[in-house]
Design a protein around this motif. Structure first.
Motif, PDB file in Angstrom:
ATOM      1  N   TRP A   1     -14.827 -26.832  58.261  1.00  0.00           N
ATOM      2  CA  TRP A   1     -15.547 -25.564  58.169  1.00  0.00           C
ATOM      3  C   TRP A   1     -14.993 -24.631  59.232  1.00  0.00           C
TER       4      TRP A   1
ATOM      5  N   ARG B   1     -14.896 -20.286  60.504  1.00  0.00           N
ATOM      6  CA  ARG B   1     -15.579 -19.003  60.372  1.00  0.00           C
ATOM      7  C   ARG B   1     -14.702 -17.900  60.916  1.00  0.00           C
ATOM      8  N   GLN B   2     -14.963 -16.705  60.407  1.00  0.00           N
ATOM      9  CA  GLN B   2     -14.133 -15.581  60.806  1.00  0.00           C
ATOM     10  C   GLN B   2     -14.978 -14.321  60.885  1.00  0.00           C
TER      11      GLN B   2
ATOM     12  N   ARG C   1      -9.522 -16.703  62.485  1.00  0.00           N
ATOM     13  CA  ARG C   1     -10.391 -17.722  61.919  1.00  0.00           C
ATOM     14  C   ARG C   1     -10.510 -18.876  62.919  1.00  0.00           C
TER      15      ARG C   1
ATOM     16  N   ASP D   1     -23.340 -16.667  65.764  1.00  0.00           N
ATOM     17  CA  ASP D   1     -22.903 -17.477  64.629  1.00  0.00           C
ATOM     18  C   ASP D   1     -22.616 -16.617  63.400  1.00  0.00           C
TER      19      ASP D   1
ATOM     20  N   ALA E   1     -20.794 -14.641  60.821  1.00  0.00           N
ATOM     21  CA  ALA E   1     -19.390 -14.661  60.400  1.00  0.00           C
ATOM     22  C   ALA E   1     -19.326 -14.983  58.909  1.00  0.00           C
TER      23      ALA E   1
ATOM     24  N   TYR F   1     -18.041 -17.793  56.595  1.00  0.00           N
ATOM     25  CA  TYR F   1     -17.741 -19.209  56.744  1.00  0.00           C
ATOM     26  C   TYR F   1     -16.921 -19.703  55.550  1.00  0.00           C
ATOM     27  N   TYR F   2     -15.898 -20.503  55.866  1.00  0.00           N
ATOM     28  CA  TYR F   2     -15.011 -21.047  54.849  1.00  0.00           C
ATOM     29  C   TYR F   2     -14.977 -22.570  54.955  1.00  0.00           C
TER      30      TYR F   2
ATOM     31  N   GLY G   1     -15.382 -18.441  50.732  1.00  0.00           N
ATOM     32  CA  GLY G   1     -16.048 -17.815  51.872  1.00  0.00           C
ATOM     33  C   GLY G   1     -17.464 -17.399  51.536  1.00  0.00           C
TER      34      GLY G   1
ATOM     35  N   GLN H   1     -20.940 -15.371  53.533  1.00  0.00           N
ATOM     36  CA  GLN H   1     -21.400 -14.643  54.712  1.00  0.00           C
ATOM     37  C   GLN H   1     -22.667 -15.284  55.284  1.00  0.00           C
TER      38      GLN H   1
END
Length: 123
Positions: free
Chosen positions: A36, A38-39, A45, A90, A92, A94-95, A116, A118
């Motif tokens: 996992w 996040r960006q 990322r 937190d 971001a 998330y992927y 992804g 949000q």
């Protein structure tokens, strides 16, 4: 070829919990390390959590350890990220990602990515 489809996320308040889900389909998807990331817009990322294909090895970003838990429901090829005690930082996109690697924190080690989702945490 592995396909990753994410669900979950949304808007939460500080202290709340959210769960992200990533469903993997494709040949031998259960053998992949799942990560996992996040960006935030304008930033790189970053790694958040990961779990090995065999399941017993997990890794976490220091700032989420103890708050986030990564797990996989192997029979369903689903990987979950349970996020507790959420904080505004937190926030971001998330992927989830899949790769044949044990270098959990390196994005380039992953071959497949989800679309992804949000996560927005308000104070």
């Amino acid at each position: 070829q592995v396909q990753l489809v994410q669900s979950g996320g949304g808007v939460a308040q500080a202290g709340d919990s959210l769960t992200l889900s990533c469903t993997a389909t494709g040949r031998s998807s259960g053998a992949y390390t799942m990560g996992w990331f996040r960006q935030v817009s304008g930033k790189e990322r970053e790694f958040v959590a990961g779990i090995s294909g065999s399941g017993p090895t997990t890794k976490y970003k220091a700032s989420v350890e103890g708050r986030f838990t990564v797990s996989r429901a192997r029979a369903k090829n689903i990987v979950l990220l349970q996020m507790n005690s959420l904080q505004p930082e937190d926030t971001a996109v998330y992927y989830c990602a899949a790769g044949l690697t044990m270098e959990f924190h390196k994005p380039l080690e992953y071959d497949y990515w989800g679309q992804g989702t949000q996560v927005t945490v308000s104070s």
